[in-house]
Design an enzyme around this catalytic site. Structure first.
Site, PDB file in Angstrom:
ATOM      1  N   ARG A 298     -68.113  29.346 -49.703  1.00 24.25           N
ATOM      2  CA  ARG A 298     -68.782  30.636 -49.455  1.00 24.25           C
ATOM      3  C   ARG A 298     -70.219  30.659 -49.983  1.00 24.25           C
ATOM      4  NH1 ARG A 298     -65.503  35.447 -48.711  1.00 24.25           N
ATOM      5  NH2 ARG A 298     -63.752  34.787 -47.445  1.00 24.25           N
TER       6      ARG A 298
ATOM      7  N   ARG B  12     -72.953  37.237 -49.419  1.00 23.83           N
ATOM      8  CA  ARG B  12     -73.590  38.466 -49.909  1.00 23.83           C
ATOM      9  C   ARG B  12     -74.295  38.351 -51.246  1.00 23.83           C
ATOM     10  NH1 ARG B  12     -68.260  41.761 -48.851  1.00 23.83           N
ATOM     11  NH2 ARG B  12     -67.616  39.689 -49.501  1.00 23.83           N
TER      12      ARG B  12
ATOM     13  N   ARG C 272     -77.573  40.578 -42.591  1.00 14.53           N
ATOM     14  CA  ARG C 272     -76.361  41.371 -42.351  1.00 14.53           C
ATOM     15  C   ARG C 272     -76.647  42.855 -42.170  1.00 14.53           C
ATOM     16  NH1 ARG C 272     -72.626  43.050 -41.743  1.00 14.53           N
ATOM     17  NH2 ARG C 272     -70.954  42.977 -43.272  1.00 14.53           N
TER      18      ARG C 272
ATOM     19  N   ASP D 126     -65.878  32.061 -39.662  1.00 14.17           N
ATOM     20  CA  ASP D 126     -64.722  32.569 -40.398  1.00 14.17           C
ATOM     21  C   ASP D 126     -63.473  31.874 -39.877  1.00 14.17           C
ATOM     22  OD1 ASP D 126     -64.142  34.896 -42.420  1.00 14.17           O
ATOM     23  OD2 ASP D 126     -62.456  34.781 -41.032  1.00 14.17           O
TER      24      ASP D 126
ATOM     25  N   TYR E 146     -52.225  35.890 -41.741  1.00 19.11           N
ATOM     26  CA  TYR E 146     -53.027  37.001 -41.210  1.00 19.11           C
ATOM     27  C   TYR E 146     -52.437  37.535 -39.906  1.00 19.11           C
ATOM     28  CZ  TYR E 146     -56.657  36.243 -44.680  1.00 19.11           C
ATOM     29  OH  TYR E 146     -57.339  36.161 -45.859  1.00 19.11           O
TER      30      TYR E 146
HETATM   31  O1  CP3 Z   1     -68.334  28.835 -47.205  1.00 17.18           O
HETATM   32  C1  CP3 Z   1     -69.223  29.336 -46.470  1.00 17.18           C
HETATM   33  O2  CP3 Z   1     -70.357  29.648 -46.897  1.00 17.18           O
HETATM   34  C2  CP3 Z   1     -68.937  29.446 -44.983  1.00 17.18           C
HETATM   35  C3  CP3 Z   1     -68.509  30.720 -44.548  1.00 17.18           C
HETATM   36  C4  CP3 Z   1     -67.086  31.202 -44.684  1.00 17.18           C
HETATM   37  C5  CP3 Z   1     -66.767  32.573 -44.573  1.00 17.18           C
HETATM   38  N1  CP3 Z   1     -65.421  32.720 -44.553  1.00 17.18           N
HETATM   39  C6  CP3 Z   1     -67.750  33.650 -44.446  1.00 17.18           C
HETATM   40  C7  CP3 Z   1     -67.362  35.021 -44.770  1.00 17.18           C
HETATM   41  C8  CP3 Z   1     -65.885  30.521 -44.809  1.00 17.18           C
HETATM   42  C9  CP3 Z   1     -65.639  29.039 -45.030  1.00 17.18           C
HETATM   43  C10 CP3 Z   1     -64.837  31.488 -44.720  1.00 17.18           C
HETATM   44  C11 CP3 Z   1     -63.413  31.159 -44.737  1.00 17.18           C
HETATM   45  C12 CP3 Z   1     -62.433  32.237 -44.939  1.00 17.18           C
HETATM   46  N2  CP3 Z   1     -62.400  33.457 -44.326  1.00 17.18           N
HETATM   47  C13 CP3 Z   1     -61.289  32.124 -45.734  1.00 17.18           C
HETATM   48  C14 CP3 Z   1     -60.892  30.901 -46.488  1.00 17.18           C
HETATM   49  C15 CP3 Z   1     -61.665  30.736 -47.728  1.00 17.18           C
HETATM   50  C16 CP3 Z   1     -61.268  31.658 -48.824  1.00 17.18           C
HETATM   51  O3  CP3 Z   1     -62.097  32.463 -49.242  1.00 17.18           O
HETATM   52  O4  CP3 Z   1     -60.118  31.535 -49.283  1.00 17.18           O
HETATM   53  C17 CP3 Z   1     -60.578  33.328 -45.640  1.00 17.18           C
HETATM   54  C18 CP3 Z   1     -59.289  33.682 -46.356  1.00 17.18           C
HETATM   55  C19 CP3 Z   1     -61.287  34.164 -44.739  1.00 17.18           C
HETATM   56  C20 CP3 Z   1     -60.903  35.527 -44.263  1.00 17.18           C
HETATM   57  C21 CP3 Z   1     -61.881  36.515 -44.727  1.00 17.18           C
HETATM   58  N3  CP3 Z   1     -63.169  36.649 -44.217  1.00 17.18           N
HETATM   59  C22 CP3 Z   1     -61.717  37.504 -45.717  1.00 17.18           C
HETATM   60  C23 CP3 Z   1     -60.463  37.708 -46.552  1.00 17.18           C
HETATM   61  C24 CP3 Z   1     -62.922  38.220 -45.783  1.00 17.18           C
HETATM   62  C25 CP3 Z   1     -63.206  39.461 -46.586  1.00 17.18           C
HETATM   63  C26 CP3 Z   1     -63.434  39.155 -48.006  1.00 17.18           C
HETATM   64  C27 CP3 Z   1     -64.871  39.432 -48.366  1.00 17.18           C
HETATM   65  O5  CP3 Z   1     -65.455  38.594 -49.068  1.00 17.18           O
HETATM   66  O6  CP3 Z   1     -65.384  40.479 -47.947  1.00 17.18           O
HETATM   67  C28 CP3 Z   1     -63.828  37.642 -44.872  1.00 17.18           C
HETATM   68  C29 CP3 Z   1     -65.210  38.039 -44.632  1.00 17.18           C
HETATM   69  C30 CP3 Z   1     -66.260  36.982 -44.850  1.00 17.18           C
HETATM   70  N4  CP3 Z   1     -66.181  35.674 -44.466  1.00 17.18           N
HETATM   71  C31 CP3 Z   1     -67.554  37.206 -45.419  1.00 17.18           C
HETATM   72  C32 CP3 Z   1     -68.238  35.984 -45.356  1.00 17.18           C
HETATM   73  C33 CP3 Z   1     -69.654  35.714 -45.778  1.00 17.18           C
HETATM   74  C34 CP3 Z   1     -68.079  38.554 -45.909  1.00 17.18           C
HETATM   75  C35 CP3 Z   1     -68.522  39.272 -44.680  1.00 17.18           C
HETATM   76  C36 CP3 Z   1     -69.723  40.147 -44.895  1.00 17.18           C
HETATM   77  O7  CP3 Z   1     -70.870  39.659 -44.809  1.00 17.18           O
HETATM   78  O8  CP3 Z   1     -69.514  41.349 -45.077  1.00 17.18           O
END
Ligand code: CP3
Length: 342
Positions: free
Chosen positions: A26, A30, A39, A75, A152
């Protein structure tokens, strides 16, 4: 040597390296002001589907911190939507799936999508990132592992106890296997297409497999992850398997055939290496919450992990994703400390 492979890829193969590679799960997100600026203009899912902006936010942490690898901005739920199970991201909030998959008929309806036809934006973003990156910086593609994606789809979003998913696994194992098989086929095709588009390594995120009993991991996670790893063998890119909460499952994770085992922060990295053997590279495992402290604490904890892991076959990372409230100074301190590790 101009022709040398990127440091990160050499470390994934267990080769000796001049220093330890570093990237953060990640790392685009943010905690970066430049990400928040992008964003403010566009929703998260639209950003994932906009190759030019997805490329831009993938590159942001590379420009700022010089990490050794970039990870595609996307994602894990993008291919789930392409399978025919819609996904929404309320802002703010975690993902929601308004048409969850609960009975065999729901599972039978799901498609195994052609990545080039149904997720062309992902492949286009990868091509753009690869073209923009310096040759020394590796590009990582990724997908969710089948049981995490299934959680999910069945629960309809994030979950605490995974009662619906486990109800399916134990109560209707044939239907569960049909779902996990479709997910494994989808992810194998999706990652192969990512490699074709420029990904030089891939990571499978098994964020929720740590909630399974070891026997159930062996039955419902391991074979499907192993199927994906084996489908990628012909592409000769390193495969990293990250299981959050996987400390009790390490040997089973290694049995997937992955090149690198991703570790969360709950396990002592020296103990993990002893259990996996010196020939299995590992990635991790600083607690992301350590970055919420001071630069001094970050540097000290990084040195402790560096010493416990040993130089060879260690890719430095966090034990889970960077938290949105992380100060930039902590990431700078981490980069400096890892640069100085033996
Ligand atoms: O690593 C990186 O920089 C690449 C981007 C990336 C995102 N999601 C961007 C993201 C990667 C590799 C993921 C994978 C992902 N997505 C996982 C597996 C990794 C982990 O964290 O365990 C999971 C479970 C998800 C599902 C997901 N997407 C959730 C649960 C959430 C909400 C949680 C949160 O942080 O708000 C997201 C949203 C998400 N995915 C964001 C980002 C940057 C936040 C979105 C925003 O900008 O508002």
């Amino acid at each position: 040597m101009a022709s040398a492979q990127p440091l990160f890829l050499r470390a994934c193969r267990g080769e000796p390296t001049e220093r330890r590679p570093l990237w953060l799960m990640r790392q685009a997100g943010r905690y970066l002001p430049e990400y928040r600026e992008v964003r403010a203009q566009i929703s998260f899912l639209d950003l994932c589907k906009h190759p030019e902006l997805a490329c831009e936010v993938t590159l942001q942490p590379i420009r700022r911190f010089g990490f050794d690898a970039a990870i595609l901005f996307s994602d894990i739920l993008v291919p789930v939507e392409a399978m025919g199970c819609p996904v929404v991201f309320p802002d703010p909030g975690g993902p929601m799936l308004p048409q969850p998959v609960r009975v065999p008929a729901d599972i039978e309806r799901l498609r195994v999508p052609d990545p080039a036809a149904e997720m062309p934006f992902v492949l286009e973003a990868l091509r753009r990132v690869r073209a923009a990156l310096a040759p020394a910086t590796a590009l990582i593609g990724f997908a969710g592992a089948p049981v995490t994606l299934a959680s999910y789809m069945v629960e309809g979003g994030s979950s605490k106890n995974f009662t619906l998913l486990k109800g399916l696994l134990h109560g209707a194992p044939a239907a569960a296997r049909l779902l996990l098989g479709k997910l494994a086929d989808t992810v194998a095709l999706y990652l192969a297409a990512q490699v074709e588009a420029g990904a030089q390594a891939v990571q499978l995120f098994d964020t929720w497999a740590g909630m399974l009993a070891p026997d159930d991991y062996s039955e419902f996670a391991l074979p499907y992850t192993a199927q994906i790893v084996s489908a990628l063998r012909a592409r000769s890119v390193p495969v990293i398997v990250y299981v959050n909460g996987g400390g009790t499952l390490l040997e089973r994770v290694a049995r997937t055939g992955c090149d690198v085992v991703g570790l969360d922060w709950r396990i002592d990295i020296a103990e993990a290496r002893a259990r996996l053997g010196p020939e299995r590279p590992v990635q991790g495992n600083l607690d992301p919450c350590v970055l919420l402290s001071t630069p001094e604490v970050v540097a000290r904890k990084a040195r402790t992990i560096g010493a416990a892991a040993g130089a060879r076959g260690h890719i430095f990372n966090l034990g889970h994703g960077v938290l949105p409230e992380t100060p930039l100074a902590s990431v700078e301190a981490l980069v400096e400390a890892v640069r100085d590790l033996p």
